[in-house]
Scaffold this motif. Sequence first.
Motif, PDB file in Angstrom:
ATOM      1  N   SER A  76       0.827  -1.213   0.000  1.00  0.00           N
ATOM      2  CA  SER A  76       0.000   0.000   0.000  1.00  0.00           C
ATOM      3  C   SER A  76       0.855   1.255   0.000  1.00  0.00           C
ATOM      4  O   SER A  76       1.695   1.434  -0.871  1.00  0.00           O
ATOM      5  CB  SER A  76      -0.955  -0.020   1.198  1.00  0.00           C
ATOM      6  OG  SER A  76      -1.910   0.999   1.088  1.00  0.00           O
ATOM      7  N   LEU A  77       0.692   2.126   1.010  1.00  0.00           N
ATOM      8  CA  LEU A  77       1.392   3.409   1.030  1.00  0.00           C
ATOM      9  C   LEU A  77       2.765   3.347   1.693  1.00  0.00           C
ATOM     10  O   LEU A  77       3.496   4.335   1.695  1.00  0.00           O
ATOM     11  CB  LEU A  77       0.533   4.456   1.750  1.00  0.00           C
ATOM     12  CG  LEU A  77      -0.744   4.891   1.043  1.00  0.00           C
ATOM     13  CD1 LEU A  77      -1.512   5.886   1.898  1.00  0.00           C
ATOM     14  CD2 LEU A  77      -0.444   5.505  -0.305  1.00  0.00           C
ATOM     15  N   LYS A  78       3.107   2.230   2.295  1.00  0.00           N
ATOM     16  CA  LYS A  78       4.410   2.082   2.973  1.00  0.00           C
ATOM     17  C   LYS A  78       4.600   3.159   4.039  1.00  0.00           C
ATOM     18  O   LYS A  78       5.689   3.695   4.200  1.00  0.00           O
ATOM     19  CB  LYS A  78       5.554   2.171   1.955  1.00  0.00           C
ATOM     20  CG  LYS A  78       5.499   1.135   0.851  1.00  0.00           C
ATOM     21  CD  LYS A  78       6.672   1.317  -0.117  1.00  0.00           C
ATOM     22  CE  LYS A  78       6.590   0.315  -1.246  1.00  0.00           C
ATOM     23  NZ  LYS A  78       7.690   0.475  -2.229  1.00  0.00           N
ATOM     24  N   LEU A  79       3.545   3.470   4.765  1.00  0.00           N
ATOM     25  CA  LEU A  79       3.636   4.535   5.767  1.00  0.00           C
ATOM     26  C   LEU A  79       3.184   4.036   7.137  1.00  0.00           C
ATOM     27  O   LEU A  79       2.270   4.573   7.752  1.00  0.00           O
ATOM     28  CB  LEU A  79       2.786   5.744   5.354  1.00  0.00           C
ATOM     29  CG  LEU A  79       3.337   6.602   4.211  1.00  0.00           C
ATOM     30  CD1 LEU A  79       2.376   7.728   3.886  1.00  0.00           C
ATOM     31  CD2 LEU A  79       4.690   7.174   4.561  1.00  0.00           C
ATOM     32  N   GLY A  80       3.786   2.973   7.589  1.00  0.00           N
ATOM     33  CA  GLY A  80       3.527   2.510   8.938  1.00  0.00           C
ATOM     34  C   GLY A  80       2.080   2.164   9.210  1.00  0.00           C
ATOM     35  O   GLY A  80       1.565   2.461  10.282  1.00  0.00           O
ATOM     36  N   GLY A  81       1.408   1.562   8.252  1.00  0.00           N
ATOM     37  CA  GLY A  81       0.031   1.119   8.478  1.00  0.00           C
ATOM     38  C   GLY A  81      -1.030   2.076   7.991  1.00  0.00           C
ATOM     39  O   GLY A  81      -2.226   1.766   8.070  1.00  0.00           O
ATOM     40  N   ILE A  82      -0.658   3.250   7.523  1.00  0.00           N
ATOM     41  CA  ILE A  82      -1.663   4.174   6.990  1.00  0.00           C
ATOM     42  C   ILE A  82      -2.254   3.589   5.705  1.00  0.00           C
ATOM     43  O   ILE A  82      -1.515   3.174   4.810  1.00  0.00           O
ATOM     44  CB  ILE A  82      -1.063   5.567   6.711  1.00  0.00           C
ATOM     45  CG1 ILE A  82      -0.645   6.219   8.029  1.00  0.00           C
ATOM     46  CG2 ILE A  82      -2.059   6.453   5.981  1.00  0.00           C
ATOM     47  CD1 ILE A  82      -0.020   7.587   7.857  1.00  0.00           C
ATOM     48  N   GLU A  83      -3.577   3.546   5.624  1.00  0.00           N
ATOM     49  CA  GLU A  83      -4.258   2.959   4.484  1.00  0.00           C
ATOM     50  C   GLU A  83      -4.955   4.038   3.657  1.00  0.00           C
ATOM     51  O   GLU A  83      -5.196   5.148   4.133  1.00  0.00           O
ATOM     52  CB  GLU A  83      -5.270   1.907   4.956  1.00  0.00           C
ATOM     53  CG  GLU A  83      -4.603   0.736   5.666  1.00  0.00           C
ATOM     54  CD  GLU A  83      -5.602  -0.290   6.159  1.00  0.00           C
ATOM     55  OE1 GLU A  83      -6.822  -0.007   6.098  1.00  0.00           O
ATOM     56  OE2 GLU A  83      -5.179  -1.373   6.612  1.00  0.00           O
ATOM     57  N   MET A  84      -5.283   3.661   2.428  1.00  0.00           N
ATOM     58  CA  MET A  84      -5.906   4.602   1.515  1.00  0.00           C
ATOM     59  C   MET A  84      -7.183   4.009   0.926  1.00  0.00           C
ATOM     60  O   MET A  84      -7.476   2.826   1.090  1.00  0.00           O
ATOM     61  CB  MET A  84      -4.939   4.979   0.398  1.00  0.00           C
ATOM     62  CG  MET A  84      -4.619   3.841  -0.552  1.00  0.00           C
ATOM     63  SD  MET A  84      -3.475   4.298  -1.882  1.00  0.00           S
ATOM     64  CE  MET A  84      -4.505   5.396  -2.850  1.00  0.00           C
ATOM     65  N   ALA A  85      -7.929   4.864   0.242  1.00  0.00           N
ATOM     66  CA  ALA A  85      -9.103   4.436  -0.511  1.00  0.00           C
ATOM     67  C   ALA A  85      -8.988   5.039  -1.898  1.00  0.00           C
ATOM     68  O   ALA A  85      -8.456   6.145  -2.068  1.00  0.00           O
ATOM     69  CB  ALA A  85     -10.382   4.898   0.177  1.00  0.00           C
ATOM     70  N   GLY A  86      -9.489   4.338  -2.897  1.00  0.00           N
ATOM     71  CA  GLY A  86      -9.352   4.876  -4.247  1.00  0.00           C
ATOM     72  C   GLY A  86     -10.106   4.081  -5.277  1.00  0.00           C
ATOM     73  O   GLY A  86     -10.830   3.137  -4.958  1.00  0.00           O
ATOM     74  N   LYS A  87      -9.901   4.460  -6.513  1.00  0.00           N
ATOM     75  CA  LYS A  87     -10.554   3.757  -7.622  1.00  0.00           C
ATOM     76  C   LYS A  87      -9.725   3.911  -8.880  1.00  0.00           C
ATOM     77  O   LYS A  87      -9.277   5.021  -9.217  1.00  0.00           O
ATOM     78  CB  LYS A  87     -11.963   4.311  -7.865  1.00  0.00           C
ATOM     79  CG  LYS A  87     -12.709   3.580  -8.968  1.00  0.00           C
ATOM     80  CD  LYS A  87     -13.062   2.159  -8.547  1.00  0.00           C
ATOM     81  CE  LYS A  87     -13.631   1.348  -9.708  1.00  0.00           C
ATOM     82  NZ  LYS A  87     -12.577   0.869 -10.634  1.00  0.00           N
ATOM     83  N   THR A  88      -9.538   2.796  -9.578  1.00  0.00           N
ATOM     84  CA  THR A  88      -8.831   2.799 -10.858  1.00  0.00           C
ATOM     85  C   THR A  88      -9.792   3.138 -11.994  1.00  0.00           C
ATOM     86  O   THR A  88     -11.012   2.993 -11.874  1.00  0.00           O
ATOM     87  CB  THR A  88      -8.233   1.404 -11.131  1.00  0.00           C
ATOM     88  OG1 THR A  88      -9.299   0.441 -11.113  1.00  0.00           O
ATOM     89  CG2 THR A  88      -7.206   1.040 -10.083  1.00  0.00           C
ATOM     90  N   GLY A  89      -9.227   3.595 -13.100  1.00  0.00           N
ATOM     91  CA  GLY A  89     -10.013   3.838 -14.302  1.00  0.00           C
ATOM     92  C   GLY A  89      -9.134   3.663 -15.527  1.00  0.00           C
ATOM     93  O   GLY A  89      -7.965   4.072 -15.529  1.00  0.00           O
ATOM     94  N   THR A  90      -9.683   3.023 -16.555  1.00  0.00           N
ATOM     95  CA  THR A  90      -8.954   2.841 -17.807  1.00  0.00           C
ATOM     96  C   THR A  90      -9.789   3.473 -18.916  1.00  0.00           C
ATOM     97  O   THR A  90     -10.821   2.918 -19.313  1.00  0.00           O
ATOM     98  CB  THR A  90      -8.707   1.346 -18.102  1.00  0.00           C
ATOM     99  OG1 THR A  90      -8.024   0.760 -16.989  1.00  0.00           O
ATOM    100  CG2 THR A  90      -7.876   1.175 -19.360  1.00  0.00           C
ATOM    101  N   GLY A  91      -9.376   4.655 -19.350  1.00  0.00           N
ATOM    102  CA  GLY A  91     -10.145   5.419 -20.331  1.00  0.00           C
ATOM    103  C   GLY A  91      -9.879   4.943 -21.745  1.00  0.00           C
ATOM    104  O   GLY A  91      -8.779   5.115 -22.271  1.00  0.00           O
TER     105      GLY A  91
END
Length: 628
Positions: free
Chosen positions: A528-543
Amino acid sequence: MARKSKITPKNSAAEQAEADNVLSRRTLFLGAGGMVMFGVLGARLYDLQVRKAEDYIALSENNRFNYNIILPSRGRILDRNSEPLAVNHPNYRVVLIPERSKDIESVLKTVGEVIDLSPKSLKRIHDDIRTSPRFVPITIQDNMDWKTFAALNMRMHNLPGIIPEVAEGRAYPNGGIFAHTLGYIGRAGDEDIAQDKDPLLRQPTFRIGKTGVEAAVEDRLRGASGKLKVEVNAVGRIVREWPDPKDEATPGDDVYLTLDAKLQKFAADQFADDSGGISVMDCVTGELRTLLSMPSFDGNLFVNGLTQADMDRMNSDPKRPQFNKVIGGGYPPASTFKMVVMLAALESGLIDPRRPVFCVGRMRLGNRLFHCWKRQGHGAMTMRDGLKHSCDTYFYEISQVIGINRIADMARRLGLGQNHDVGIAGEKSGIVPDEAWKKARLGSGWRMGDTLNASIGQGFVLATPLQLSVMAARLANAQLALKPSLIIGNGIPSFDKLDIDPAHLAFVREAMHAVCEEPGGTAYRHDSLKLGGIEMAGKTGTGQVRGISASERATGVRKNNVVPWELRDHSIFVGFAPYDKPRFAVGTIVEHGGSGAGRAADITRNVLSEALRRDGMGAKTQKEAAAL
């Protein structure tokens, strides 16, 4: 014999008296006339030398003295941490005073041995000499490097009429990574002078903002002119200066941007040679930390004089370095648009998010097939799974139920399809289509196939990286309709309520978290973010950029790496972090970068990690960040 005169003494005396009287009257009249004339002259002299003395002294002073305009120092542009983005520096320049040179052609030939004077430059110099008084300095060259300036100074003994000067110029120390945002300065044109009566604009060496922030806050950066009293001779030539400290120029104000220069540089490094844009937005304040369009151009070229070769090189580059993609590029948001459809479905109350839709890799509408990106299909998909795996079929199905107008309304509430007015020109509103839009724009009715295309962010739907970051920030904030800001000091922003059910927003954010942090998610990475357990949310898109024929689908859709660059899909990603207490949101588009799970996702992860580190969160765990 002569006759004796018979003059009577009495008559002679009378005549003499009469003559004397006439003479006395004439003398009196002449004397009186003289006194009147003397009185008139005296009164006039009194009027000129006493009563109107100050007026005539002023006129005399005006004939003797002129006032030259002193140019103000232009204000700097700095980032949020006071790092200079646009500054002033010495402008080494050379001018020619024609009246001091007996052989101008010989002087210019000698100068040309040091400075490369093109035919175009020589024509401009000769035109200026022909149209200006011979004592007025003519600019030979601006913005010279020190080596050339010094070399010319060494030849001054052979260059009568040539004057080396050190003026003030504009410089952009970061080269091109801020060029689209900062813009550049240039000479005022006829249209500028017609609109702005400030005499500064008529000064040949004065520059004004032409694009970007330089133009947007011109009134703050410009400052006010001063005056220098100079004594002139009968033809207007300066013979002496009379400096007056009360008439000094007022420098322009420094302007601060919300951007973080180091974060912008980091983002530019992540793009490397790729083309596209990225916008990083504060999920609490709406401030933009990064607003980057790649590739860029060196803003110093416009200050120093853009050559035809420079212009030809930019215009011929297929990656369009002069185009501001981050606020002006219109791209299909692709699957990043699926959060819009989810929220529209949840808010409508017409869709049960737990009811599965079975995906076999395609669905039929009339005589047309609409394909899912996964050829063999995803199987049974709930709403959460539909986003996590980015199942196109799921969104085809629910979009038919809720309709395009609900989808378009939600898209606008999340910041798409509108101009956010960050303060610089060139921002595009993108397109959020609905029935009324198609009727007005194309003169035809809306079709269900249009809805299916829109449900996966294709078809008529267009967005900019800035708008995608606004959408991500509003989803992350979950309370306010955040608006992006770029220029500090443009007023305190106020935000409307987002007015979307918090439970629905929480559901969508949790699904975005699954995309990034759960195995099987289209953006899942174990580190993930490699920041000591900090997680993210997101979404991919292929236009999708090119059409795919039925025969190609039958044999297998060609991979991006085997088709020409300009036919490859756009790589798109939106996201925010930390997931539990969002701080920054990002919208990233890599032109023709392939899958959204690739280049755009990698760039976004790296930039989000750096933004959090720079915000002091690098060593904190997710739980610690949420407790702040």
